[in-house]
Design an enzyme around this catalytic site. Sequence first.
Site, PDB file in Angstrom:
ATOM      1  N   ASP A  55       0.794  -1.237   0.000  1.00 22.38           N
ATOM      2  CA  ASP A  55       0.000   0.000   0.000  1.00 22.38           C
ATOM      3  C   ASP A  55       0.826   1.288   0.000  1.00 22.38           C
ATOM      4  O   ASP A  55       0.337   2.335   0.449  1.00 22.38           O
ATOM      5  CB  ASP A  55      -0.940   0.038   1.211  1.00 22.38           C
ATOM      6  N   HIS A 104      -0.784   5.177   1.081  1.00 18.15           N
ATOM      7  CA  HIS A 104      -0.365   5.970   2.236  1.00 18.15           C
ATOM      8  C   HIS A 104       0.328   7.253   1.798  1.00 18.15           C
ATOM      9  O   HIS A 104      -0.043   8.355   2.234  1.00 18.15           O
ATOM     10  CB  HIS A 104       0.586   5.151   3.111  1.00 18.15           C
ATOM     11  N   GLU A 160      -6.849  -3.526  -4.042  1.00 21.76           N
ATOM     12  CA  GLU A 160      -8.243  -3.362  -3.661  1.00 21.76           C
ATOM     13  C   GLU A 160      -8.794  -2.037  -4.187  1.00 21.76           C
ATOM     14  O   GLU A 160      -9.653  -2.009  -5.058  1.00 21.76           O
ATOM     15  CB  GLU A 160      -8.351  -3.430  -2.136  1.00 21.76           C
ATOM     16  N   GLU A 163      -7.965   5.008  -4.574  1.00 22.84           N
ATOM     17  CA  GLU A 163      -6.826   5.500  -3.804  1.00 22.84           C
ATOM     18  C   GLU A 163      -5.550   5.467  -4.637  1.00 22.84           C
ATOM     19  O   GLU A 163      -4.651   6.294  -4.436  1.00 22.84           O
ATOM     20  CB  GLU A 163      -6.666   4.690  -2.522  1.00 22.84           C
TER      21      GLU A 163
END
Length: 658
Positions: free
Chosen positions: A408, A412, A483, A487
């Site tokens: 990720d 972040h 996922e 984002e």
Amino acid sequence: MVLILEQPFPHAPHTAAPDPTDLWAKPIRKSPYPTNSGWLNFALGNGTCAEYLHPYMIKSLEGRVSICYPGRGVTSAFIFQAFVPNLTVSCKEDSTAHGITHYDDLSVTLEYGSHLSVPLVRGCPYVTFLFKGGTPVFSTAHAVLELRSNPEETRHKLVLNNGQTWLIYSSSKLPLDKDLSLATGCNKGFKGVIRIALLLGGDDFEDVLDRYSKCYPVGGTADLTVPFRIKYVWKTLGWGELLMLCLPHHREILQNHKITLLPEFTYVSIDGSLEGVVGDHWTLQTEPLKIGWYSLQGVKSAEARDDIVRAATKEVDQVCPPKLGIRSTYFSGKALARAARMGLIAEELNCCEIVTRVREFLINNLTPWLDGSFQENGFLYDSKWGGIISRDGAADTGADFGLGVYNDHHFHFGYFCYAGAVLAKLDTNWGQLWKSQLYALVRDYTNTDPNDDSFTRLRCFDPWVLHSWAGGITQFDDGRNQESTSEAVNAYYAAALLGVAYGDSNLANLGLTLTALEILASKALWHVKSDNVIYEPEFVRDNKVVGVLWANKRDTNLWFAPRDNREICLGIQVLPLSPVTEILFSDIDFVKELVDWALPSLSRPGVTDAWRGFVYALMALLCPTKAHRLIHELTEYDDGNSLTNLLWWVHTRSPSLP
């Protein structure tokens, strides 16, 4: 190319992440390592998990390379591909584990001792084996029904009892028997090229494979130097023209010069039909994105402005507390970006007091992450793999959602870069003071310089499938995964804004180009419209979004919620709400399908207003008046969202709202 400044964060003395394995050959066993590449399973653990490289799954085990053209299992909840070793090749003299001797944007090369090298190039209809004097060994999990060879014994047609037919080409005589053993007396070793391809069609299909069997790729680069363009250049050996395969979303933007399309030459893939392309240079060109700090349409009425400003005035204390104190890099980044959104909205509406409040909040709460004074956590540089991790992540692989094992990163750091870009815009002195820290964060996930000795090239973005992966250096049977596409889009949009804030056109253009490509792939693979032809009808009928998309699987469940929570399945593909969301959800017909699909879930017990907000946000594209009323009835919001942001979104959809 991202500007290279000195990496400013302190080095982590020790990390919980495992050491890179000995599967990296010595010449390339050095940091920075790729941590999300589509072939990474070959470098993790013992390197025996399969990877799906289009059109084949490839598994390397005990010196053997097994090729699988996978079938699919389908339910309404998931799609998966099962590995079966349809055809296996090895070298009799070298039965040891492979070593990775080369990798680039589009390929990885596995070496087996001194006799066999296997350049695995994504999208190649052949698997190529380069023998250097070893003895080829062939086997299959199926029964061989028939083996037909040409007089020169350089072309073999292999018919198996599972219905498959394979072609085996060799650059020199390869005397195969029906049991796939070499003929008696052929023990001098084989020097040359062996290529294997699945035959799916009739004579025309076979003719294509024959015609292009002599030219083979051994690597490939993806050039992103021109805005909104990605150019593939393959390195080839042999002679003749190169035959490759392209995905449907490649074809949406593939330019026709210097290539020949072969639409009848088709393989099946979990990402859509793979069609033939002849040519070793491809140019893929997206439409330019014209997106910046503010809404595309603007807030046009005084009443709408007042509605938004009232909300901002009421909730600014909650959005901008004196001390944030959130330990998690993910949730702290979301909170900082939420405040930055409020600051931009206030600036767009010329509400100077709130802009000032946001600026002060960001200075007080973002700066400690950059200067190392944030007591709860902090950023460190990991020289083991070559990337920025958190202090918590360095000590615990599960902390910060696996940031220390490179999970990720774009999610972040995208939030931090968004907040940093906004603050650098609002306070240029602050921006100059902390430029190297912000550039280190954005370089971590957007670096394109292959010679950068601190950060790997394109850590998360996969230039072949044209979207990002989030799984990091954890070994998964189904390969990399991601996922939340929204984002990922936010991360590259944030990179573009950071470039704008610093007057860096290279970073701005790269960020927008990656944003455009991520949106293209999101619409193709995650958004499941009713006329979708990539996935089977059983799957399409019950779903409007993919939950977790794996290289080798589609799952409608999320990492943190089951598929029945449709409002969450929708929300995780929408958040964070910003100007770029309008482009991600530009297909109004699909938005209607998605909202109609999710709305019944809102009556389920336990649904929170935080997730309702994203359903209402998309509803605003269809019924802005109703969405406006429902948004005003919410009592809580996602921790990266706010009433101010939701109202800004609704009013910039429809300027006629009261």
